[in-house]
Design a protein around this motif. Sequence first.
Motif, PDB file in Angstrom:
ATOM      1  N   TYR A 106       0.870  -1.183   0.000  1.00 56.49           N
ATOM      2  CA  TYR A 106       0.000   0.000   0.000  1.00 56.49           C
ATOM      3  C   TYR A 106       0.898   1.222   0.000  1.00 56.49           C
ATOM      4  CZ  TYR A 106      -3.445   3.449   1.371  1.00 56.49           C
ATOM      5  OH  TYR A 106      -4.248   4.568   1.406  1.00 56.49           O
ATOM      6  N   ARG A 107       0.901   1.928  -1.124  1.00 54.89           N
ATOM      7  CA  ARG A 107       1.761   3.094  -1.303  1.00 54.89           C
ATOM      8  C   ARG A 107       3.202   2.718  -0.999  1.00 54.89           C
ATOM      9  NH1 ARG A 107      -2.109   8.049   0.631  1.00 54.89           N
ATOM     10  NH2 ARG A 107      -3.801   7.503  -0.797  1.00 54.89           N
ATOM     11  N   ASN A 108       3.799   3.266   0.055  1.00 58.89           N
ATOM     12  CA  ASN A 108       5.198   2.952   0.349  1.00 58.89           C
ATOM     13  C   ASN A 108       5.343   1.948   1.490  1.00 58.89           C
ATOM     14  OD1 ASN A 108       4.353   4.667   2.366  1.00 58.89           O
ATOM     15  ND2 ASN A 108       6.272   5.796   2.480  1.00 58.89           N
ATOM     16  N   ILE A 109       4.256   1.237   1.813  1.00 60.71           N
ATOM     17  CA  ILE A 109       4.274   0.224   2.868  1.00 60.71           C
ATOM     18  C   ILE A 109       4.225  -1.153   2.219  1.00 60.71           C
ATOM     19  CG2 ILE A 109       3.023  -0.732   4.833  1.00 60.71           C
ATOM     20  CD1 ILE A 109       1.817   2.072   5.235  1.00 60.71           C
ATOM     21  N   LEU A 110       5.090  -2.039   2.669  1.00 62.71           N
ATOM     22  CA  LEU A 110       5.070  -3.427   2.217  1.00 62.71           C
ATOM     23  C   LEU A 110       5.079  -4.306   3.461  1.00 62.71           C
ATOM     24  CD1 LEU A 110       6.934  -5.051  -0.668  1.00 62.71           C
ATOM     25  CD2 LEU A 110       6.936  -6.157   1.555  1.00 62.71           C
ATOM     26  N   LEU A 111       4.052  -5.139   3.582  1.00 65.03           N
ATOM     27  CA  LEU A 111       3.957  -6.068   4.694  1.00 65.03           C
ATOM     28  C   LEU A 111       3.939  -7.486   4.134  1.00 65.03           C
ATOM     29  CD1 LEU A 111       1.103  -4.278   6.684  1.00 65.03           C
ATOM     30  CD2 LEU A 111       3.564  -4.039   7.028  1.00 65.03           C
ATOM     31  N   LYS A 112       4.648  -8.390   4.788  1.00 61.78           N
ATOM     32  CA  LYS A 112       4.740  -9.777   4.331  1.00 61.78           C
ATOM     33  C   LYS A 112       4.183 -10.677   5.428  1.00 61.78           C
ATOM     34  CE  LYS A 112       8.240 -13.048   2.805  1.00 61.78           C
ATOM     35  NZ  LYS A 112       9.683 -13.204   2.568  1.00 61.78           N
ATOM     36  N   PHE A 113       3.298 -11.608   5.042  1.00 63.52           N
ATOM     37  CA  PHE A 113       2.623 -12.477   5.991  1.00 63.52           C
ATOM     38  C   PHE A 113       2.682 -13.933   5.533  1.00 63.52           C
ATOM     39  CE2 PHE A 113       0.186  -8.484   5.798  1.00 63.52           C
ATOM     40  CZ  PHE A 113       0.120  -8.114   7.127  1.00 63.52           C
ATOM     41  N   THR A 114       2.630 -14.838   6.487  1.00 66.42           N
ATOM     42  CA  THR A 114       2.295 -16.219   6.155  1.00 66.42           C
ATOM     43  C   THR A 114       0.777 -16.220   5.936  1.00 66.42           C
ATOM     44  OG1 THR A 114       1.839 -16.855   8.437  1.00 66.42           O
ATOM     45  CG2 THR A 114       4.128 -17.137   7.645  1.00 66.42           C
ATOM     46  N   PRO A 115       0.217 -17.225   5.271  1.00 66.96           N
ATOM     47  CA  PRO A 115      -1.237 -17.247   5.073  1.00 66.96           C
ATOM     48  C   PRO A 115      -2.016 -17.180   6.388  1.00 66.96           C
ATOM     49  CG  PRO A 115      -0.223 -18.802   3.589  1.00 66.96           C
ATOM     50  CD  PRO A 115       0.871 -18.306   4.514  1.00 66.96           C
ATOM     51  N   GLU A 116      -1.550 -17.873   7.407  1.00 63.25           N
ATOM     52  CA  GLU A 116      -2.249 -17.874   8.698  1.00 63.25           C
ATOM     53  C   GLU A 116      -2.231 -16.494   9.345  1.00 63.25           C
ATOM     54  OE1 GLU A 116       0.352 -20.014   7.988  1.00 63.25           O
ATOM     55  OE2 GLU A 116      -0.920 -21.692   7.408  1.00 63.25           O
ATOM     56  N   VAL A 117      -1.085 -15.849   9.336  1.00 59.04           N
ATOM     57  CA  VAL A 117      -0.961 -14.522   9.943  1.00 59.04           C
ATOM     58  C   VAL A 117      -1.750 -13.499   9.130  1.00 59.04           C
ATOM     59  CG1 VAL A 117       0.669 -12.682  10.565  1.00 59.04           C
ATOM     60  CG2 VAL A 117       1.234 -15.063  11.049  1.00 59.04           C
ATOM     61  N   PHE A 118      -1.800 -13.671   7.803  1.00 58.01           N
ATOM     62  CA  PHE A 118      -2.603 -12.770   6.979  1.00 58.01           C
ATOM     63  C   PHE A 118      -4.075 -12.867   7.356  1.00 58.01           C
ATOM     64  CE2 PHE A 118      -5.161 -11.874   3.161  1.00 58.01           C
ATOM     65  CZ  PHE A 118      -4.785 -10.557   2.943  1.00 58.01           C
ATOM     66  N   GLN A 119      -4.562 -14.082   7.575  1.00 54.96           N
ATOM     67  CA  GLN A 119      -5.960 -14.254   7.981  1.00 54.96           C
ATOM     68  C   GLN A 119      -6.213 -13.571   9.323  1.00 54.96           C
ATOM     69  OE1 GLN A 119      -8.381 -15.268   6.158  1.00 54.96           O
ATOM     70  NE2 GLN A 119      -7.125 -15.973   4.485  1.00 54.96           N
ATOM     71  N   ASP A 120      -5.301 -13.708  10.264  1.00 54.13           N
ATOM     72  CA  ASP A 120      -5.435 -13.046  11.565  1.00 54.13           C
ATOM     73  C   ASP A 120      -5.428 -11.522  11.401  1.00 54.13           C
ATOM     74  OD1 ASP A 120      -5.468 -15.530  12.777  1.00 54.13           O
ATOM     75  OD2 ASP A 120      -3.353 -15.429  13.408  1.00 54.13           O
ATOM     76  N   PHE A 121      -4.513 -11.021  10.578  1.00 59.32           N
ATOM     77  CA  PHE A 121      -4.436  -9.585  10.325  1.00 59.32           C
ATOM     78  C   PHE A 121      -5.735  -9.075   9.709  1.00 59.32           C
ATOM     79  CE2 PHE A 121      -3.564  -6.193   7.216  1.00 59.32           C
ATOM     80  CZ  PHE A 121      -3.066  -5.211   8.063  1.00 59.32           C
ATOM     81  N   THR A 122      -6.240  -9.796   8.709  1.00 55.00           N
ATOM     82  CA  THR A 122      -7.474  -9.402   8.033  1.00 55.00           C
ATOM     83  C   THR A 122      -8.648  -9.385   9.006  1.00 55.00           C
ATOM     84  OG1 THR A 122      -6.688 -10.255   5.923  1.00 55.00           O
ATOM     85  CG2 THR A 122      -9.053 -10.004   6.153  1.00 55.00           C
TER      86      THR A 122
END
Length: 108
Positions: free
Chosen positions: A30-46
Amino acid sequence: MHNQDRTVLTQNGDIIIEQCSCCDNIVFIYRNILLKFTPEVFQDFTTSFRKLNFERRSYVFEDGSEKMLVNTPQKEIQLCFTKGEFKQLCQALQEATLMLEVHEILCP
């Protein structure tokens, strides 16, 4: 993450959410932000992100704009979004989640 080995889960304006086919990690740009997740952590973040209430978490800044602050595990770093940006991010996260579910059904 390699350019040729990624699947775009959603792209909307300044938001791109991709999954790497070699390691399954999900990259949120998102713009100048890059975040990297495992699928499980992405689901938690979402799930956590979509539970946020803009009106309860927003502040009026010195320039008169109303923005919501989101804490991160790194206490010195907070994310800051206008109401429109927050809605756009929630929509993109929902779209990416749906694409992951479709991929799981079609390619178990």
